[in-house]
Design an enzyme around this catalytic site. Sequence first.
Site, short mmCIF file in Angstrom:
data_model
loop_
_atom_site.label_atom_id
_atom_site.label_comp_id
_atom_site.label_asym_id
_atom_site.label_seq_id
_atom_site.Cartn_x
_atom_site.Cartn_y
_atom_site.Cartn_z
N SER A 15 13.93 33.35 -16.07
CA SER A 15 13.49 34.17 -16.86
C SER A 15 15.61 34.00 -16.43
O SER A 15 16.20 34.71 -17.46
CB SER A 15 13.00 35.69 -16.43
OG SER A 15 13.67 36.22 -15.40
N ASN A 16 15.86 33.81 -15.09
CA ASN A 16 17.83 34.60 -15.22
C ASN A 16 18.10 32.33 -15.91
O ASN A 16 19.16 33.19 -16.27
CB ASN A 16 17.74 34.01 -13.48
CG ASN A 16 17.71 35.27 -13.17
OD1 ASN A 16 18.74 36.41 -13.36
ND2 ASN A 16 16.18 35.53 -12.31
N ARG A 67 14.79 16.39 2.58
CA ARG A 67 15.64 16.90 1.48
C ARG A 67 17.55 16.06 1.16
O ARG A 67 17.88 16.52 0.38
CB ARG A 67 16.53 17.71 3.21
CG ARG A 67 17.31 19.02 1.58
CD ARG A 67 17.10 20.82 2.53
NE ARG A 67 16.38 20.77 3.40
CZ ARG A 67 14.89 21.37 3.24
NH1 ARG A 67 14.92 22.03 2.03
NH2 ARG A 67 14.44 22.01 3.70
N LEU A 95 19.34 23.88 0.13
CA LEU A 95 20.26 22.95 -0.22
C LEU A 95 20.37 22.05 1.01
O LEU A 95 20.77 22.69 2.17
CB LEU A 95 21.17 23.66 -1.19
CG LEU A 95 21.39 23.59 -2.20
CD1 LEU A 95 22.76 23.70 -3.19
CD2 LEU A 95 20.38 22.68 -3.47
N ASN A 109 23.94 31.42 -6.19
CA ASN A 109 22.75 31.99 -6.16
C ASN A 109 21.90 33.43 -6.39
O ASN A 109 23.71 34.09 -6.45
CB ASN A 109 22.07 31.14 -4.95
CG ASN A 109 20.86 31.57 -4.75
OD1 ASN A 109 19.61 31.62 -6.14
ND2 ASN A 109 20.03 31.65 -3.44
N HIS A 111 19.90 36.18 -6.24
CA HIS A 111 18.60 36.62 -4.63
C HIS A 111 18.58 37.80 -4.85
O HIS A 111 19.05 39.64 -4.98
CB HIS A 111 19.47 36.96 -3.40
CG HIS A 111 18.57 36.68 -2.67
ND1 HIS A 111 16.71 35.71 -2.40
CD2 HIS A 111 17.82 37.70 -1.65
CE1 HIS A 111 15.98 36.25 -1.15
NE2 HIS A 111 16.98 37.63 -1.20
N ASP A 147 20.24 32.08 1.65
CA ASP A 147 20.61 33.84 0.99
C ASP A 147 22.29 34.61 1.42
O ASP A 147 22.18 35.50 2.19
CB ASP A 147 19.42 34.46 1.09
CG ASP A 147 18.59 33.89 -0.33
OD1 ASP A 147 18.77 33.47 -1.03
OD2 ASP A 147 17.47 34.02 0.29
C1 GAR Z 1 14.12 36.13 -9.16
O1 GAR Z 1 13.85 36.81 -8.67
C2 GAR Z 1 15.45 35.53 -8.06
O2 GAR Z 1 15.92 36.66 -7.95
C3 GAR Z 1 14.81 34.55 -6.64
O3 GAR Z 1 13.18 34.28 -7.84
C4 GAR Z 1 13.38 34.89 -9.17
C5 GAR Z 1 13.59 33.65 -10.05
O4 GAR Z 1 12.73 34.40 -11.59
N1 GAR Z 1 14.86 33.59 -6.31
C6 GAR Z 1 15.48 34.32 -4.71
O5 GAR Z 1 13.63 34.79 -4.32
C7 GAR Z 1 15.94 33.50 -3.92
N2 GAR Z 1 15.85 33.41 -2.63
P1 GAR Z 1 13.44 33.35 -12.59
O6 GAR Z 1 12.39 31.76 -12.50
O7 GAR Z 1 12.65 34.41 -13.26
O8 GAR Z 1 14.94 33.74 -13.31
#
Ligand code: GAR
Length: 206
Positions: A15-16, A67, A95, A109, A111, A147
């Site tokens: 979604s992001n 990795r 990463l 990123n 978070h 993070d």
């Molecule tokens: C989001 O809430 C993002 O902030 C989180 O994963 C979700 C992904 O949603 N990321 C983390 O927790 C990173 N540590 P999305 O696939 O719908 O964007």
Amino acid sequence: MEKKRIAVLLSGRGSNFDALAESVAAGRIPETEIALVVSNREGAPGIEKARARGLATRVIPSKGLEREAYDRLVVAALEEARTDLVCLAGFMRLLSPYFVEHFGGRILNIHPSLLPAFPGLEAQRQALEHGVRFSGCTVHFVDENLDAGPIVLQAVVPVRDDDTGETLAARILAEEHRIYSEAVRIVLEGRYRIEGRRVIRDAAGR
Ligand code: GAR
């Protein structure tokens, strides 16, 4: 002027990514295109969303690779796509130093907490269980720690008494979608400097 090229790395829903793509399409992130969308998981809904938008996609499975070996594959794909800025959007992998050094200062990123509170997995549930009255989300530059890295933007949301992990996550997600595009625009415009951990914007960049 040539457009700036962003690459989005995701593992799941996307979604992001979709919000970034929408902002690029609407001109809210000007002079920019999404050069590549990468998933480490085949079948990630986010990669389907990218295909539906007609964007270039790569699925690079991480299974069985250590990795750095994995990150070398991803970095090669990003370089091939002439990536200017890497946006992690629910990319659930740490990463390697190799990756971070290669794209030094050009990885963002998002978070779902007010960092440095609640790094790691299920940040929204961590916030709820801790009993904080406010939480939110953070867009930050990526360094070799989880993070961490200098913070570009944050947004705050209240925690309500009747919240569940799901309702809180949904309230935070709406803010994620808003601030990620804004942060990408700020960083691509380059009108900021980093002092220690602080990202200071030029007066004209506000
Ligand atoms: C989001 O809430 C993002 O902030 C989180 O994963 C979700 C992904 O949603 N990321 C983390 O927790 C990173 N540590 P999305 O696939 O719908 O964007």
